[in-house]
Design a protein around this motif. Structure first.
Motif, short mmCIF file in Angstrom:
data_model
loop_
_atom_site.label_atom_id
_atom_site.label_comp_id
_atom_site.label_asym_id
_atom_site.label_seq_id
_atom_site.Cartn_x
_atom_site.Cartn_y
_atom_site.Cartn_z
N LEU A 65 36.03 -64.30 -27.36
CA LEU A 65 36.82 -64.07 -26.16
C LEU A 65 37.56 -62.73 -26.24
CD1 LEU A 65 38.00 -65.06 -23.45
CD2 LEU A 65 39.82 -66.15 -24.79
N ALA A 66 38.16 -62.46 -27.40
CA ALA A 66 38.86 -61.18 -27.58
C ALA A 66 37.89 -60.02 -27.43
CB ALA A 66 39.56 -61.14 -28.94
N GLY A 67 36.71 -60.13 -28.03
CA GLY A 67 35.72 -59.07 -27.94
C GLY A 67 35.25 -58.83 -26.52
N ILE A 85 35.72 -50.74 -26.16
CA ILE A 85 34.45 -51.15 -26.75
C ILE A 85 34.47 -51.14 -28.29
CG2 ILE A 85 32.00 -50.53 -27.00
CD1 ILE A 85 32.02 -49.88 -24.01
N PRO A 86 35.01 -50.10 -28.95
CA PRO A 86 35.06 -50.17 -30.42
C PRO A 86 35.87 -51.37 -30.93
CG PRO A 86 35.54 -47.96 -29.68
CD PRO A 86 35.49 -48.81 -28.47
N PHE A 87 36.92 -51.72 -30.21
CA PHE A 87 37.73 -52.88 -30.60
C PHE A 87 36.95 -54.18 -30.36
CE2 PHE A 87 40.77 -49.60 -29.24
CZ PHE A 87 41.41 -49.40 -30.46
N LEU A 122 46.88 -55.25 -28.99
CA LEU A 122 45.96 -55.85 -28.03
C LEU A 122 45.48 -57.24 -28.41
CD1 LEU A 122 43.79 -52.71 -27.22
CD2 LEU A 122 45.58 -53.72 -25.81
N ALA A 123 45.10 -57.43 -29.67
CA ALA A 123 44.47 -58.71 -30.03
C ALA A 123 44.87 -59.24 -31.39
CB ALA A 123 42.95 -58.56 -29.98
N LEU A 181 45.30 -63.40 -32.73
CA LEU A 181 44.24 -63.89 -33.62
C LEU A 181 44.82 -64.29 -34.97
CD1 LEU A 181 41.43 -61.36 -32.71
CD2 LEU A 181 41.46 -63.81 -32.20
N ALA A 182 45.80 -63.53 -35.44
CA ALA A 182 46.47 -63.90 -36.69
C ALA A 182 47.23 -65.22 -36.52
CB ALA A 182 47.42 -62.79 -37.12
#
Length: 130
Positions: A23-25, A35-37, A76-77, A81-82
């Protein structure tokens, strides 16, 4: 043994963590700058899906761009996620069987916070190729 651990991991937490990274991607790939992230999120998501037998190592050629990118990633993410790893790790540590998997979740927190400038490699590779 790694396969058994990975299958148990997949059932207990790996699939859900993978969905979070997916989802984050997808959200990060909406813009060209992200895009790199997004690619980093997909890479870590695959690692979160099947982690035993792999490890994350720092790349020696990572420069200032990865440092700046990590700061953006954190905003951003990375933080949420952590948090997913923290909550999943705590939930797994409640049971005796889940303790090793909870510890594995806690070990993934630094990678989820600062993924750029790191590479995921097999643990059975010789150190010369890392």
């Amino acid at each position: 043994m790694k396969t058994i651990l990975n299958v148990i991991w997949l059932i207990l937490s790996g699939f859900w963590l993978f969905l979070g990274y997916l989802l984050a991607g997808l959200l990060l790939c909406i813009t060209i700058i992200g895009i790199p992230f997004g690619i980093a999120a997909f890479r870590i998501g695959i690692y979160a899906l099947w982690p035993f037998g792999y490890t994350a190592v720092e790349r020696r050629d990572a420069g200032a761009a990865s440092c700046i990118g990590n700061a953006l990633w954190l905003i951003l993410a990375g933080w949420w996620l952590a948090l997913a790893h923290i909550f999943t790790g705590i939930a797994l540590c409640v049971t005796i069987i889940g303790i090793p998997f909870g510890i594995a979740n806690f070990k993934m927190i630094p990678l989820s916070l600062l993924p750029l400038g790191r590479e995921i490699v097999r643990t059975d590779q010789p150190f010369a190729t890392r």
